[in-house]
Motif scaffolding. Structure first.
Motif, mmCIF file in Angstrom:
data_model
loop_
_atom_site.group_PDB
_atom_site.id
_atom_site.type_symbol
_atom_site.label_atom_id
_atom_site.label_comp_id
_atom_site.label_asym_id
_atom_site.label_seq_id
_atom_site.Cartn_x
_atom_site.Cartn_y
_atom_site.Cartn_z
ATOM 1 N N THR A 47 0.762 -1.187 -0.007
ATOM 2 C CA THR A 47 -0.003 0.198 -0.263
ATOM 3 C C THR A 47 0.811 1.268 0.081
ATOM 4 O O THR A 47 0.656 2.236 -0.794
ATOM 5 N N PHE A 48 2.011 1.138 0.672
ATOM 6 C CA PHE A 48 2.565 2.321 0.899
ATOM 7 C C PHE A 48 4.106 2.411 0.451
ATOM 8 O O PHE A 48 4.727 3.513 0.327
ATOM 9 N N GLY A 49 4.322 1.448 -0.211
ATOM 10 C CA GLY A 49 5.807 1.386 -0.710
ATOM 11 C C GLY A 49 6.844 1.180 0.316
ATOM 12 O O GLY A 49 6.871 -0.165 1.140
ATOM 13 N N ASP A 50 7.714 1.994 0.830
ATOM 14 C CA ASP A 50 8.766 1.933 1.916
ATOM 15 C C ASP A 50 8.457 3.142 2.884
ATOM 16 O O ASP A 50 7.427 3.635 2.925
ATOM 17 N N LYS A 51 9.369 3.009 3.999
ATOM 18 C CA LYS A 51 9.095 3.891 5.024
ATOM 19 C C LYS A 51 9.396 5.567 4.413
ATOM 20 O O LYS A 51 8.426 6.256 4.907
ATOM 21 N N HIS A 52 10.260 5.586 3.543
ATOM 22 C CA HIS A 52 10.379 6.960 3.116
ATOM 23 C C HIS A 52 9.167 7.341 2.385
ATOM 24 O O HIS A 52 8.720 8.649 2.558
ATOM 25 N N ALA A 53 8.779 6.575 1.398
ATOM 26 C CA ALA A 53 7.514 6.929 0.615
ATOM 27 C C ALA A 53 6.273 7.138 1.673
ATOM 28 O O ALA A 53 5.827 8.165 1.303
ATOM 29 N N LEU A 54 6.165 6.465 2.744
ATOM 30 C CA LEU A 54 5.052 6.500 3.711
ATOM 31 C C LEU A 54 5.252 7.941 4.492
ATOM 32 O O LEU A 54 4.441 8.963 4.598
ATOM 33 N N PHE A 55 6.523 8.406 4.528
ATOM 34 C CA PHE A 55 6.812 9.513 5.594
ATOM 35 C C PHE A 55 6.311 10.786 4.436
ATOM 36 O O PHE A 55 5.783 11.729 4.952
ATOM 37 N N LEU A 56 6.700 10.667 3.060
ATOM 38 C CA LEU A 56 6.409 11.856 2.273
ATOM 39 C C LEU A 56 4.725 11.708 2.196
ATOM 40 O O LEU A 56 4.197 12.954 2.320
ATOM 41 N N SER A 57 4.079 10.737 2.150
ATOM 42 C CA SER A 57 2.605 10.835 2.217
ATOM 43 C C SER A 57 2.150 11.494 3.366
ATOM 44 O O SER A 57 1.099 11.909 3.397
ATOM 45 N N ALA A 58 3.022 11.162 4.759
ATOM 46 C CA ALA A 58 2.359 11.506 5.764
ATOM 47 C C ALA A 58 2.663 13.010 5.998
ATOM 48 O O ALA A 58 1.823 13.846 6.550
ATOM 49 N N LEU A 59 3.944 13.524 5.131
ATOM 50 C CA LEU A 59 4.054 14.770 5.493
ATOM 51 C C LEU A 59 2.976 15.897 4.512
ATOM 52 O O LEU A 59 2.596 16.818 5.000
ATOM 53 N N ASP A 60 2.413 15.213 3.306
ATOM 54 C CA ASP A 60 1.416 15.954 2.581
ATOM 55 C C ASP A 60 0.198 15.762 3.344
ATOM 56 O O ASP A 60 -0.439 16.756 3.328
ATOM 57 N N ARG A 61 0.083 14.665 3.834
ATOM 58 C CA ARG A 61 -1.294 14.395 4.624
ATOM 59 C C ARG A 61 -1.180 15.445 6.024
ATOM 60 O O ARG A 61 -2.472 16.095 5.996
ATOM 61 N N PHE A 62 -0.174 15.847 6.583
ATOM 62 C CA PHE A 62 -0.050 16.870 7.605
ATOM 63 C C PHE A 62 -0.339 18.259 6.942
ATOM 64 O O PHE A 62 -0.932 18.828 7.742
ATOM 65 N N ALA A 119 13.451 18.161 1.563
ATOM 66 C CA ALA A 119 13.688 19.610 1.649
ATOM 67 C C ALA A 119 12.863 20.354 0.488
ATOM 68 O O ALA A 119 12.554 21.366 0.702
ATOM 69 N N GLY A 120 12.554 19.738 -0.564
ATOM 70 C CA GLY A 120 11.934 20.183 -1.719
ATOM 71 C C GLY A 120 10.265 20.642 -1.194
ATOM 72 O O GLY A 120 9.736 21.484 -1.376
ATOM 73 N N ARG A 121 9.793 19.408 -0.472
ATOM 74 C CA ARG A 121 8.577 19.471 -0.079
ATOM 75 C C ARG A 121 8.411 20.738 1.002
ATOM 76 O O ARG A 121 7.358 21.586 0.860
#
Length: 191
Positions: A47-62, A119-121
């Protein structure tokens, strides 16, 4: 026939977002994530790929769930909107114990120096916030609420102060300190 998911991805993402917000990226283990999200390893990766991909999704969600109100508040306001952003920010920052700060500000400190994608996000969020402050400052200037100074440096000043409050809150400073810092930042607009 593919198996149906036995969990709700949005709820799992919210759980991950809150965990990263509390612990940070580096201190959050895969085991922590799987327990918090109530999913198995296979479902996680599918569903989420790996930890880093999940983290990027969590940043966007936040940003969408917890930080977008700043831009919405500033889009059609002047000085009152700016004051509202600082007031609500302090209120939100002291509403958690232990203090969490802001996932975006925490991430800027923890990961942005080493992770160009993060950093880009963070930079994009800062630019959007700066633009929203600049628009509010232009409206405040047109209404005679502030001096005729160039709004761009003032917007950068406000963004810096807003993120500074978030970092200080994460460090556990008392509410009074956060309120004092916000008050002085707002007073600087009127001088």
């Amino acid at each position: 026939m593919p198996r149906t998911k036995e969990f709700r991805p949005d709820e799992a993402l919210d759980a991950a977002m809150h965990l990263f917000w509390r612990k940070g990226y580096g201190a959050t283990s895969m085991r922590d994530l799987l327990e918090s999200m109530s999913i198995g390893r296979g479902s996680f990766y599918d569903t989420f790929g790996d930890k880093h991909a999940l983290f990027l999704s969590a940043l966007d969600r936040f940003e969408n769930a917890r930080a977008s109100w700043v831009i919405e508040t500033l889009e059609s306001s002047g000085l009152n909107g700016i004051e509202e952003v600082f007031r609500r920010t302090v209120e939100g920052l002291v509403s958690f114990e232990p203090r969490r700060g802001c996932l975006l500000a925490n991430t800027a400190v923890e990961l942005a120096p080493y992770d160009p994608e993060v950093a880009g996000r963070i930079s994009a969020y800062v630019r959007r916030t700066e633009g929203a402050f600049e628009g509010a400052l232009i409206r405040a200037r047109e209404a005679g609420e502030i001096s005729k100074e160039d709004p761009k440096p003032l917007a950068r000043f406000l963004v810096t102060n807003l993120h500074g409050l978030r970092v200080l809150a994460r460090a556990g400073v008392e509410r009074r300190t956060l309120e004092d810092a916000a008050r002085v930042a707002l007073q600087a607009l009127r001088s």
